[in-house]
Design a protein around this motif. Structure first.
Motif, PDB file in Angstrom:
ATOM      1  N   MET A   8       0.766  -1.250  -0.005  1.00 45.46           N
ATOM      2  CA  MET A   8       0.057  -0.032  -0.140  1.00 45.46           C
ATOM      3  C   MET A   8       0.826   1.558  -0.066  1.00 45.46           C
ATOM      4  N   ARG A   9       2.188   1.178   0.217  1.00 45.39           N
ATOM      5  CA  ARG A   9       2.991   2.221   0.652  1.00 45.39           C
ATOM      6  C   ARG A   9       2.389   2.936   1.680  1.00 45.39           C
ATOM      7  N   ALA A  10       2.373   2.650   2.732  1.00 47.06           N
ATOM      8  CA  ALA A  10       1.381   3.112   3.983  1.00 47.06           C
ATOM      9  C   ALA A  10       2.002   4.527   4.338  1.00 47.06           C
ATOM     10  N   GLY A  11       3.169   4.801   4.134  1.00 46.02           N
ATOM     11  CA  GLY A  11       3.657   6.106   4.320  1.00 46.02           C
ATOM     12  C   GLY A  11       3.131   7.197   3.611  1.00 46.02           C
ATOM     13  N   ASN A  12       3.002   7.046   2.212  1.00 41.45           N
ATOM     14  CA  ASN A  12       2.225   7.815   1.190  1.00 41.45           C
ATOM     15  C   ASN A  12       0.773   7.871   1.531  1.00 41.45           C
ATOM     16  N   CYS A  13       0.341   6.681   1.953  1.00 41.07           N
ATOM     17  CA  CYS A  13      -1.006   6.795   2.429  1.00 41.07           C
ATOM     18  C   CYS A  13      -1.472   7.602   3.481  1.00 41.07           C
ATOM     19  N   PHE A  18      -3.531  12.577   5.694  1.00 41.53           N
ATOM     20  CA  PHE A  18      -3.260  14.175   6.514  1.00 41.53           C
ATOM     21  C   PHE A  18      -3.550  15.190   5.524  1.00 41.53           C
ATOM     22  N   ALA A  19      -3.279  15.211   4.372  1.00 39.86           N
ATOM     23  CA  ALA A  19      -3.527  16.339   3.202  1.00 39.86           C
ATOM     24  C   ALA A  19      -4.963  16.432   3.447  1.00 39.86           C
ATOM     25  N   GLY A  20      -5.771  15.258   3.292  1.00 43.23           N
ATOM     26  CA  GLY A  20      -7.107  15.357   3.331  1.00 43.23           C
ATOM     27  C   GLY A  20      -7.815  15.991   4.495  1.00 43.23           C
ATOM     28  N   LEU A 144      -4.448  13.758  -8.937  1.00 43.55           N
ATOM     29  CA  LEU A 144      -4.732  12.811  -7.503  1.00 43.55           C
ATOM     30  C   LEU A 144      -4.279  13.192  -6.427  1.00 43.55           C
ATOM     31  N   THR A 145      -2.893  13.829  -6.242  1.00 47.05           N
ATOM     32  CA  THR A 145      -2.406  14.245  -5.130  1.00 47.05           C
ATOM     33  C   THR A 145      -2.939  15.594  -4.655  1.00 47.05           C
ATOM     34  N   GLY A 146      -2.980  16.417  -5.696  1.00 50.38           N
ATOM     35  CA  GLY A 146      -3.779  17.691  -5.291  1.00 50.38           C
ATOM     36  C   GLY A 146      -5.342  17.480  -4.894  1.00 50.38           C
ATOM     37  N   ALA A 177       6.238  17.696 -10.949  1.00 52.05           N
ATOM     38  CA  ALA A 177       7.753  18.041 -11.154  1.00 52.05           C
ATOM     39  C   ALA A 177       8.380  16.753 -10.675  1.00 52.05           C
ATOM     40  N   ARG A 178       7.877  16.308  -9.764  1.00 52.67           N
ATOM     41  CA  ARG A 178       8.594  14.956  -8.805  1.00 52.67           C
ATOM     42  C   ARG A 178       8.363  13.713  -9.958  1.00 52.67           C
ATOM     43  N   GLU A 179       7.167  13.737 -10.399  1.00 51.27           N
ATOM     44  CA  GLU A 179       6.773  12.447 -11.357  1.00 51.27           C
ATOM     45  C   GLU A 179       7.672  12.481 -12.479  1.00 51.27           C
ATOM     46  N   ILE A 180       7.889  13.587 -13.093  1.00 51.37           N
ATOM     47  CA  ILE A 180       8.840  13.702 -14.203  1.00 51.37           C
ATOM     48  C   ILE A 180      10.196  13.193 -13.923  1.00 51.37           C
ATOM     49  N   VAL A 181      10.772  13.697 -12.777  1.00 49.45           N
ATOM     50  CA  VAL A 181      12.024  13.103 -12.056  1.00 49.45           C
ATOM     51  C   VAL A 181      12.088  11.676 -12.042  1.00 49.45           C
ATOM     52  N   LYS A 182      11.002  11.243 -11.341  1.00 49.95           N
ATOM     53  CA  LYS A 182      10.983   9.676 -11.114  1.00 49.95           C
ATOM     54  C   LYS A 182      11.190   8.910 -12.348  1.00 49.95           C
ATOM     55  N   ASP A 183      10.279   9.427 -13.547  1.00 49.49           N
ATOM     56  CA  ASP A 183      10.472   8.855 -14.843  1.00 49.49           C
ATOM     57  C   ASP A 183      11.832   9.037 -15.467  1.00 49.49           C
ATOM     58  N   THR A 217       7.485  26.774 -10.666  1.00 43.73           N
ATOM     59  CA  THR A 217       6.328  27.522 -10.788  1.00 43.73           C
ATOM     60  C   THR A 217       5.760  27.543  -9.496  1.00 43.73           C
ATOM     61  N   ALA A 218       5.812  25.918  -8.981  1.00 42.80           N
ATOM     62  CA  ALA A 218       4.964  25.957  -7.597  1.00 42.80           C
ATOM     63  C   ALA A 218       5.770  26.499  -6.356  1.00 42.80           C
ATOM     64  N   MET A 219       6.895  27.035  -6.474  1.00 49.30           N
ATOM     65  CA  MET A 219       7.574  27.591  -5.453  1.00 49.30           C
ATOM     66  C   MET A 219       7.284  29.006  -5.603  1.00 49.30           C
ATOM     67  N   PHE A 266      12.447  16.400  -3.259  1.00 47.84           N
ATOM     68  CA  PHE A 266      11.243  16.900  -3.704  1.00 47.84           C
ATOM     69  C   PHE A 266      10.194  16.318  -2.743  1.00 47.84           C
ATOM     70  N   LYS A 267      10.059  14.958  -2.274  1.00 50.87           N
ATOM     71  CA  LYS A 267       9.085  14.532  -1.475  1.00 50.87           C
ATOM     72  C   LYS A 267       9.248  15.013  -0.092  1.00 50.87           C
ATOM     73  N   PHE A 268      10.667  15.369   0.212  1.00 48.45           N
ATOM     74  CA  PHE A 268      11.040  15.897   1.599  1.00 48.45           C
ATOM     75  C   PHE A 268      10.360  17.449   1.629  1.00 48.45           C
ATOM     76  N   SER A 276       3.666  23.116   6.726  1.00 42.91           N
ATOM     77  CA  SER A 276       3.400  24.581   6.392  1.00 42.91           C
ATOM     78  C   SER A 276       1.937  24.705   6.417  1.00 42.91           C
ATOM     79  N   PHE A 277       1.136  23.832   5.798  1.00 43.59           N
ATOM     80  CA  PHE A 277      -0.331  24.214   5.786  1.00 43.59           C
ATOM     81  C   PHE A 277      -0.940  23.986   6.966  1.00 43.59           C
ATOM     82  N   ILE A 278      -0.489  22.981   7.877  1.00 44.77           N
ATOM     83  CA  ILE A 278      -1.138  22.858   9.106  1.00 44.77           C
ATOM     84  C   ILE A 278      -0.478  24.076  10.145  1.00 44.77           C
TER      85      ILE A 278
HETATM   86  C1  LIG Z   1       5.153  24.775  -3.340  1.00 47.76           C
HETATM   87  C2  LIG Z   1       4.181  24.072  -2.609  1.00 47.76           C
HETATM   88  C3  LIG Z   1       3.630  24.695  -1.250  1.00 47.76           C
HETATM   89  C4  LIG Z   1       3.986  22.712  -2.902  1.00 47.76           C
HETATM   90  C5  LIG Z   1       2.759  21.642  -2.036  1.00 47.76           C
HETATM   91  C6  LIG Z   1       3.480  20.471  -2.096  1.00 47.76           C
HETATM   92  C7  LIG Z   1       2.395  19.465  -1.589  1.00 47.76           C
HETATM   93  C8  LIG Z   1       1.732  19.620   0.079  1.00 47.76           C
HETATM   94  C9  LIG Z   1       2.164  18.256  -2.055  1.00 47.76           C
HETATM   95  C10 LIG Z   1       1.245  17.412  -1.588  1.00 47.76           C
HETATM   96  C11 LIG Z   1       1.988  16.131  -0.900  1.00 47.76           C
HETATM   97  C12 LIG Z   1       0.944  15.056  -0.757  1.00 47.76           C
HETATM   98  C13 LIG Z   1      -0.513  15.216  -0.306  1.00 47.76           C
HETATM   99  C14 LIG Z   1       1.462  13.685  -0.943  1.00 47.76           C
HETATM  100  C15 LIG Z   1       0.590  12.469  -0.744  1.00 47.76           C
HETATM  101  C16 LIG Z   1       1.268  11.088  -0.943  1.00 47.76           C
HETATM  102  C17 LIG Z   1       2.001  11.182  -2.201  1.00 47.76           C
HETATM  103  C18 LIG Z   1       3.590  11.085  -2.026  1.00 47.76           C
HETATM  104  C19 LIG Z   1       1.659  10.997  -3.563  1.00 47.76           C
HETATM  105  C20 LIG Z   1       2.103  11.103  -4.819  1.00 47.76           C
HETATM  106  O1  LIG Z   1       2.863   9.614  -4.794  1.00 47.76           O
HETATM  107  C21 LIG Z   1       3.054   9.035  -5.939  1.00 47.76           C
HETATM  108  C22 LIG Z   1       4.467   8.730  -6.196  1.00 47.76           C
HETATM  109  O2  LIG Z   1       4.966   8.161  -7.451  1.00 47.76           O
HETATM  110  C23 LIG Z   1       4.869   7.400  -5.292  1.00 47.76           C
HETATM  111  O3  LIG Z   1       5.953   7.336  -5.504  1.00 47.76           O
HETATM  112  P1  LIG Z   1       7.053   6.947  -4.351  1.00 47.76           P
HETATM  113  O4  LIG Z   1       6.959   8.208  -3.278  1.00 47.76           O
HETATM  114  O5  LIG Z   1       8.402   6.901  -4.605  1.00 47.76           O
HETATM  115  O6  LIG Z   1       6.662   5.757  -3.482  1.00 47.76           O
END
Ligand SMILES: CC(C)=CCC/C(C)=C/CC/C(C)=C/CC/C(C)=C/COC[C@H](O)COP(=O)(O)O
Ligand code: GRG
Ligand code: MG
Length: 281
Positions: A8-13, A18-20, A144-146, A177-183, A217-219, A266-268, A276-278
């Motif tokens: 499940m990649r519980a850490g990502n979940c 928490f974003a929700g 999906l993440t947003g 940005a991060r997804e393209i880097v992962k690709d 752009t995000a920054m 990017f993930k960090f 920062s949102f919290i």
């Molecule tokens: C500039 C600014 C304020 C940006 C906002 C950044 C932000 C708050 C992003 C949302 C983070 C979030 C809700 C993450 C949810 C979990 C997550 C990491 C989703 C995307 O995962 C897909 C990724 O491909 C999984 O790969 P991996 O992390 O290597 O397992």
């Protein structure tokens, strides 16, 4: 059990869930300042957390189910290629998570149910095919993440969802940005699998510049929630730290050409942005 949490990649979940929660909190702050009749239900809030956790886990599990050939090259230690979980068990487990998450979302309200159902369809399409198409896969994961923020705001209906649009766009841009880097990082395994990702189409260098453009752009847009009085000055201070980590992530991919370290940075940075949102709510 541990292998299923890894699938499940519980850490990502948890990060997504928490974003929700942040979405619920910020929407409540905004709407309750305009109307005394807005009430926060702890039961609905816990359902929001559970739905995002379950649906994200379902998407991750199904992603690994379809990625078996790539992961034998790129990530042989993942639960399915390593043999900890069979393909059939992973599929049935993921489908169970999807069904449970969607059912719980409709328990909150129809809007949350529709978002959970739509996101589940996007996750299935992503795992099946979208992820092997140039940019559409990256945009899907970005949406999906947003959408986790929109989903939290939707507990108050359309007005709550609209209140979170800025955070939605920030998270989407950073994730793309991060997804393209992962690709870029996965380019060898993706080539063997016949995937047509952006780095395979235009080359790793140009794809890295596209990723950097989304990250910048995000920054640059990160002060907007403060300028719109959605979040306070404490947000501005902490997101400033996140922006520094975003800059380092961009340097790692452009300057050092180290996609793996850039992805981790990017993930960090995204984690810091979540904090920062919290802090700023
Ligand atoms: C500039 C600014 C304020 C940006 C906002 C950044 C932000 C708050 C992003 C949302 C983070 C979030 C809700 C993450 C949810 C979990 C997550 C990491 C989703 C995307 O995962 C897909 C990724 O491909 C999984 O790969 P991996 O992390 O290597 O397992
Ligand atoms: C709001 C609701 C109801 C759900 C949101 C669901 C969420 C937050 C999804 C976030 C994005 C996500 C976790 C997508 C799952 C698909 C996935 C794991 C993409 C990355 O997979 P690969 O591109 O194969 O990269 P890996 O090398 O990490 O496997
Ligand atoms: Mg994968």
């Amino acid at each position: 059990m541990k292998a299923y949490l890894e699938l499940m990649r519980a850490g990502n979940c948890a990060m997504a869930a928490f974003a929700g929660l942040i979405g619920v909190l910020i929407a409540y702050n905004i709407l309750s300042s305009a109307s005394p009749y807005v009430s926060l239900s702890l039961f609905d809030t816990s359902l929001i957390f559970a739905v995002v956790f379950l649906v994200t886990g379902a998407g991750n599990g199904l992603n690994d189910y379809f990625d078996i050939e790539i992961d034998k090259v790129n990530k042989p230690s993942r639960p399915i290629p390593s043999g900890k979980i069979s393909l059939k068990s992973a599929l049935y487990f993921s489908l169970l998570l999807f069904i449970t998450g969607i059912a719980l979302a409709f328990l909150v309200n129809p809007l949350c149910g529709i978002i959970a159902l739509f996101n589940s369809i996007v996750l299935i399409l992503y795992a099946q095919s979208l992820k092997r198409t140039p940019f559409f896969g990256n945009a899907s994961v970005g949406y999906l993440t947003g959408s986790t923020f929109l989903f939290g705001g939707a507990v108050f209906g359309m007005s709550g969802l609209q209140a979170l649009l800025v955070l939605f766009f920030l998270a989407t841009l950073a994730t793309i940005a991060r997804e393209i880097v992962k690709d870029v990082e996965d380019i060898e395994g993706d080539k063997k699998d016949g995937a047509r990702t952006l780095p395979i189409l235009v080359g790793a260098k140009k794809a890295s510049y596209v990723a950097a453009a989304f990250g910048f752009t995000a920054m640059l847009a990160s002060p907007v929630p403060y300028m719109q009085s959605i979040l306070n000055e404490k947000y501005l201070f902490v997101v400033g730290i996140a922006d520094i980590f975003f800059l380092v992530a961009v340097y790692q991919i452009l300057g050092k050409k180290d996609a793996a370290r850039s992805s981790k940075m990017f993930k960090f940075a995204m984690l810091f942005a979540l904090i920062s949102f919290i802090v700023g709510a």
